[in-house]
Write a protein that holds these residues in place. Structure first.
Motif, mmCIF file in Angstrom:
data_model
loop_
_atom_site.group_PDB
_atom_site.id
_atom_site.type_symbol
_atom_site.label_atom_id
_atom_site.label_comp_id
_atom_site.label_asym_id
_atom_site.label_seq_id
_atom_site.Cartn_x
_atom_site.Cartn_y
_atom_site.Cartn_z
ATOM 1 N N MET A 196 0.838 -1.174 0.000
ATOM 2 C CA MET A 196 0.000 0.000 0.000
ATOM 3 C C MET A 196 0.884 1.239 0.000
ATOM 4 S SD MET A 196 -2.779 1.330 2.812
ATOM 5 C CE MET A 196 -1.605 1.869 4.044
ATOM 6 N N GLU A 197 0.565 2.158 -0.870
ATOM 7 C CA GLU A 197 1.276 3.435 -0.907
ATOM 8 C C GLU A 197 0.788 4.305 0.244
ATOM 9 O OE1 GLU A 197 1.595 7.473 -3.595
ATOM 10 O OE2 GLU A 197 0.320 5.843 -4.252
ATOM 11 N N THR A 198 1.706 4.809 1.049
ATOM 12 C CA THR A 198 1.358 5.693 2.143
ATOM 13 C C THR A 198 1.186 7.102 1.613
ATOM 14 O OG1 THR A 198 2.625 4.322 3.665
ATOM 15 C CG2 THR A 198 2.104 6.542 4.387
ATOM 16 N N LEU A 199 0.066 7.717 1.930
ATOM 17 C CA LEU A 199 -0.227 9.060 1.445
ATOM 18 C C LEU A 199 0.163 10.137 2.456
ATOM 19 C CD1 LEU A 199 -3.769 8.399 -0.087
ATOM 20 C CD2 LEU A 199 -1.560 8.411 -1.257
ATOM 21 N N THR A 200 0.269 9.772 3.703
ATOM 22 C CA THR A 200 0.546 10.734 4.764
ATOM 23 C C THR A 200 1.972 10.589 5.271
ATOM 24 O OG1 THR A 200 -0.238 9.179 6.440
ATOM 25 C CG2 THR A 200 -1.859 10.734 5.554
ATOM 26 N N THR A 201 2.411 11.617 5.958
ATOM 27 C CA THR A 201 3.693 11.546 6.664
ATOM 28 C C THR A 201 3.445 11.953 8.108
ATOM 29 O OG1 THR A 201 4.233 13.811 5.994
ATOM 30 C CG2 THR A 201 5.131 12.041 4.648
ATOM 31 N N ARG A 202 4.184 11.327 8.995
ATOM 32 C CA ARG A 202 4.040 11.606 10.427
ATOM 33 C C ARG A 202 4.826 12.864 10.764
ATOM 34 N NH1 ARG A 202 1.724 8.277 14.835
ATOM 35 N NH2 ARG A 202 2.181 9.572 16.612
ATOM 36 N N LEU A 229 -1.024 15.437 5.155
ATOM 37 C CA LEU A 229 -1.407 14.940 3.839
ATOM 38 C C LEU A 229 -1.064 16.029 2.831
ATOM 39 C CD1 LEU A 229 -2.863 12.710 2.191
ATOM 40 C CD2 LEU A 229 -4.973 13.970 2.602
ATOM 41 N N PRO A 230 -0.060 15.799 1.976
ATOM 42 C CA PRO A 230 0.318 16.817 0.992
ATOM 43 C C PRO A 230 -0.852 17.138 0.058
ATOM 44 C CG PRO A 230 1.920 15.031 1.049
ATOM 45 C CD PRO A 230 0.761 14.596 1.878
ATOM 46 N N PRO A 231 -0.945 18.383 -0.382
ATOM 47 C CA PRO A 231 -2.068 18.784 -1.257
ATOM 48 C C PRO A 231 -2.254 17.891 -2.478
ATOM 49 C CG PRO A 231 -0.812 20.703 -0.585
ATOM 50 C CD PRO A 231 -0.054 19.494 -0.087
ATOM 51 N N ASP A 233 -7.187 14.276 -2.807
ATOM 52 C CA ASP A 233 -8.275 13.476 -3.392
ATOM 53 C C ASP A 233 -8.121 11.994 -3.044
ATOM 54 O OD1 ASP A 233 -9.457 15.722 -4.476
ATOM 55 O OD2 ASP A 233 -8.604 15.417 -6.471
ATOM 56 N N ALA A 234 -6.923 11.477 -3.221
ATOM 57 C CA ALA A 234 -6.676 10.064 -2.909
ATOM 58 C C ALA A 234 -6.838 9.806 -1.413
ATOM 59 C CB ALA A 234 -5.277 9.650 -3.372
ATOM 60 N N GLY A 235 -6.410 10.758 -0.596
ATOM 61 C CA GLY A 235 -6.520 10.597 0.855
ATOM 62 C C GLY A 235 -7.963 10.575 1.323
ATOM 63 N N VAL A 236 -8.772 11.474 0.777
ATOM 64 C CA VAL A 236 -10.195 11.518 1.139
ATOM 65 C C VAL A 236 -10.891 10.240 0.675
ATOM 66 C CG1 VAL A 236 -12.387 12.695 0.657
ATOM 67 C CG2 VAL A 236 -10.344 14.023 1.234
ATOM 68 N N LYS A 237 -10.555 9.789 -0.514
ATOM 69 C CA LYS A 237 -11.148 8.553 -1.049
ATOM 70 C C LYS A 237 -10.785 7.363 -0.157
ATOM 71 C CE LYS A 237 -11.560 5.965 -5.343
ATOM 72 N NZ LYS A 237 -11.139 5.884 -6.744
ATOM 73 N N ARG A 238 -9.516 7.285 0.243
ATOM 74 C CA ARG A 238 -9.075 6.178 1.090
ATOM 75 C C ARG A 238 -9.726 6.247 2.474
ATOM 76 N NH1 ARG A 238 -2.817 4.892 1.491
ATOM 77 N NH2 ARG A 238 -3.230 4.331 -0.669
ATOM 78 N N LEU A 239 -9.802 7.453 3.045
ATOM 79 C CA LEU A 239 -10.442 7.606 4.351
ATOM 80 C C LEU A 239 -11.906 7.209 4.271
ATOM 81 C CD1 LEU A 239 -10.489 8.498 7.292
ATOM 82 C CD2 LEU A 239 -10.840 10.846 6.489
ATOM 83 N N GLY A 240 -12.584 7.629 3.216
ATOM 84 C CA GLY A 240 -13.988 7.251 3.047
ATOM 85 C C GLY A 240 -14.170 5.743 2.954
#
Length: 85
Positions: free
Chosen positions: A1-7, A14-16, A20-27
């Motif tokens: 899995m590709e990580t979209l976020t960084t700690r 979540l970089p700009p 879209d991908a982050g919101v989709k994955r969270l949903g």
């Protein structure tokens, strides 16, 4: 899995370009989580109906018990991950 976020510190960024991908994955994660909770709530009624019919030794009963345990483990892991942030 590709990580979209960084700690960063105690949170995540979540970089700009990944919004879209982050919101989709969270949903998708939230739908999955809600589905697991709903299914977990429904299983006891199904098990009780099988018990009432004297079918505690059936494959269906055993599969439901396995599903209940699997769902509980997944939900527990999700809750731990959420608490850990």
């Amino acid at each position: 899995m590709e990580t979209l976020t960084t700690r960063e510190g105690t949170g995540y960024v979540l970089p700009p370009e990944h919004y879209d991908a982050g919101v989709k994955r969270l949903g998708a994660l939230e739908r999955m989580w809600a589905g697991l909770e709903a299914r977990q709530a429904a299983i006891p009624g199904e098990l009780q109906a099988l018990r009432a019919a004297g079918k505690e030794k059936t494959v269906t009963f055993r599969e439901l018990m396995a599903e209940k345990l699997t769902n509980a483990a997944i939900l527990s892991a999700l809750e731990r991950a959420e608490r850990m942030g």
